[in-house]
Write a protein that holds these residues in place. Structure first.
Motif, mmCIF file in Angstrom:
data_model
loop_
_atom_site.group_PDB
_atom_site.id
_atom_site.type_symbol
_atom_site.label_atom_id
_atom_site.label_comp_id
_atom_site.label_asym_id
_atom_site.label_seq_id
_atom_site.Cartn_x
_atom_site.Cartn_y
_atom_site.Cartn_z
ATOM 1 N N ARG A 110 14.703 33.241 6.245
ATOM 2 C CA ARG A 110 13.525 33.298 5.962
ATOM 3 C C ARG A 110 12.446 32.100 5.631
ATOM 4 N NH1 ARG A 110 12.688 37.402 0.869
ATOM 5 N NH2 ARG A 110 14.647 38.087 1.555
ATOM 6 N N SER A 111 12.423 31.521 6.793
ATOM 7 C CA SER A 111 11.551 30.151 6.714
ATOM 8 C C SER A 111 10.063 30.525 6.248
ATOM 9 C CB SER A 111 11.625 29.597 8.125
ATOM 10 O OG SER A 111 12.694 29.210 8.571
ATOM 11 N N SER A 112 9.779 31.938 6.419
ATOM 12 C CA SER A 112 8.346 31.845 5.741
ATOM 13 C C SER A 112 8.213 31.774 4.156
ATOM 14 C CB SER A 112 7.992 33.369 6.324
ATOM 15 O OG SER A 112 8.871 34.395 5.616
ATOM 16 N N ARG A 113 9.387 31.705 3.444
ATOM 17 C CA ARG A 113 9.352 31.591 2.308
ATOM 18 C C ARG A 113 9.433 30.033 1.639
ATOM 19 N NH1 ARG A 113 8.284 32.925 -1.464
ATOM 20 N NH2 ARG A 113 9.627 33.742 -2.763
ATOM 21 N N LEU A 114 9.253 29.259 2.660
ATOM 22 C CA LEU A 114 9.463 27.770 2.518
ATOM 23 C C LEU A 114 8.234 27.180 2.956
ATOM 24 C CD1 LEU A 114 13.444 27.276 3.359
ATOM 25 C CD2 LEU A 114 12.205 28.107 1.182
ATOM 26 N N THR A 115 7.742 26.203 2.413
ATOM 27 C CA THR A 115 6.645 25.187 2.894
ATOM 28 C C THR A 115 7.462 23.928 3.243
ATOM 29 O OG1 THR A 115 6.670 24.131 0.405
ATOM 30 C CG2 THR A 115 5.000 25.793 1.033
ATOM 31 N N ALA A 116 8.617 23.648 3.035
ATOM 32 C CA ALA A 116 9.365 22.716 3.181
ATOM 33 C C ALA A 116 10.888 22.600 2.790
ATOM 34 C CB ALA A 116 8.755 21.230 2.605
ATOM 35 N N LEU A 117 11.749 22.053 3.665
ATOM 36 C CA LEU A 117 13.400 22.104 3.290
ATOM 37 C C LEU A 117 13.997 20.495 3.281
ATOM 38 C CD1 LEU A 117 15.939 23.754 3.301
ATOM 39 C CD2 LEU A 117 15.915 23.421 5.750
ATOM 40 N N VAL A 118 14.597 20.229 2.326
ATOM 41 C CA VAL A 118 15.377 18.990 2.000
ATOM 42 C C VAL A 118 16.652 19.219 1.907
ATOM 43 C CG1 VAL A 118 15.499 16.853 0.820
ATOM 44 C CG2 VAL A 118 13.215 17.883 0.911
ATOM 45 N N LEU A 119 17.389 18.616 3.011
ATOM 46 C CA LEU A 119 18.997 18.762 3.025
ATOM 47 C C LEU A 119 19.515 17.226 2.808
ATOM 48 C CD1 LEU A 119 19.007 20.857 6.258
ATOM 49 C CD2 LEU A 119 19.202 21.726 3.966
ATOM 50 N N PHE A 226 7.858 12.717 2.125
ATOM 51 C CA PHE A 226 7.697 13.900 3.202
ATOM 52 C C PHE A 226 6.901 15.132 2.547
ATOM 53 C CE2 PHE A 226 10.166 17.685 3.967
ATOM 54 C CZ PHE A 226 10.085 17.892 5.175
ATOM 55 N N LEU A 227 7.170 15.654 1.273
ATOM 56 C CA LEU A 227 6.508 16.612 0.721
ATOM 57 C C LEU A 227 5.244 16.801 1.064
ATOM 58 C CD1 LEU A 227 8.286 17.139 -2.848
ATOM 59 C CD2 LEU A 227 9.063 18.199 -0.383
ATOM 60 N N PRO A 228 4.629 18.058 1.412
ATOM 61 C CA PRO A 228 3.396 18.449 1.660
ATOM 62 C C PRO A 228 2.618 18.079 0.436
ATOM 63 C CG PRO A 228 4.683 20.291 1.568
ATOM 64 C CD PRO A 228 5.404 19.518 1.704
ATOM 65 N N ALA A 229 1.191 17.649 0.663
ATOM 66 C CA ALA A 229 0.314 17.091 -0.782
ATOM 67 C C ALA A 229 0.098 18.378 -1.540
ATOM 68 C CB ALA A 229 -1.008 16.862 -0.275
#
Length: 232
Positions: A110-119, A226-229
């Motif tokens: 469910r990528s739509s639940r995420l604004t960004a992903l950090v692995l 990396f994270l969106p503002a």
């Protein structure tokens, strides 16, 4: 100082810690095997300057329930239910090691639940060589249910190769953090994960497996850049 709370999600009681203002953009941190949400203490307060930070104890760990079923798909569903309980706003999701596997499964589902992903140091779905021993009972480690160790070791020995295809379906900005030569996780496998996720950025911090614990300032620099503002 973090606060400890509980939620009932996906049939279990999940404990979680929080930092930051309740109305700030949400950021969820998933710990590695044998740890709990407190593992993020070296970086969570700094992340809370711009985000509402949540660090759940995954099933079988910390103060969360120990139901005996520890398939990665069950952990994925726990986290999806946890996100739903937080509300409809998309989140930043970060995971370390085992938690990174859960995170990439959540993102693939469910990528739509995420604004960004950090692995951080994600474990690739390749068979372990030589195979890991699978415990048949407690071994004196009470940081988590011993059956978690058994389940994860079974997965490490024979992961589903189809998960490589799942990685290609992730549709959100993704940062992959590798720990370099001091890590026990194959670095070529981590690079392969980054290559498989569309548009993912790969960064190596020579810290070993626990990047956020050994070099928190470098972890924060990479993640914050990396994270969106945050929203105004």
């Amino acid at each position: 100082m973090s606060d400890l709370h509980t939620l009932h999600v996906n049939g279990i009681r999940m404990a979680y810690r929080t930092w930051g203002e309740p109305d700030a953009p949400p950021l969820v941190l998933l710990h590695g095997r044998g740890s709990d949400g407190a593992d993020w203490q070296p970086v969570a307060p700094a992340l809370a300057a711009t985000h509402r930070v949540y660090a759940p104890d995954l099933r079988g760990h910390g103060a969360s329930d120990r139901p005996g079923e520890y398939a990665f798909e069950a952990m994925r569903d726990d986290v999806l239910a946890f996100l739903d309980a937080l509300g409809p706003e998309p989140v930043v999701l970060a995971g370390h090691s085992m938690g990174a596997v859960v995170a990439y499964l959540v993102a693939a589902e469910r990528s739509s639940r995420l604004t960004a992903l950090v692995l951080e140091e994600p474990v690739p779905p390749d068979p372990e060589v030589p195979p890991r021993a699978v415990p048949s009972g407690p071994e004196g480690d009470e940081t988590c249910d011993w059956r978690v160790i058994a389940a994860v070791n079974r997965w490490r020995n024979a992961p589903d190769p189809g998960w490589w295809e799942l990685l290609a379906t992730i549709d959100c900005p993704t940062l992959v953090l590798a720990g370099g030569s001091g890590s026990h996780v194959p670095q070529d496998g981590i690079a392969a994960i980054a290559a498989r996720v569309p548009g993912a950025r790969l960064v190596t911090v020579e810290a070993g497996h626990l990047v956020h614990g050994e070099r928190p300032a470098d972890f924060l620099a990479e993640v914050s850049g990396f994270l969106p503002a945050p929203r105004p």
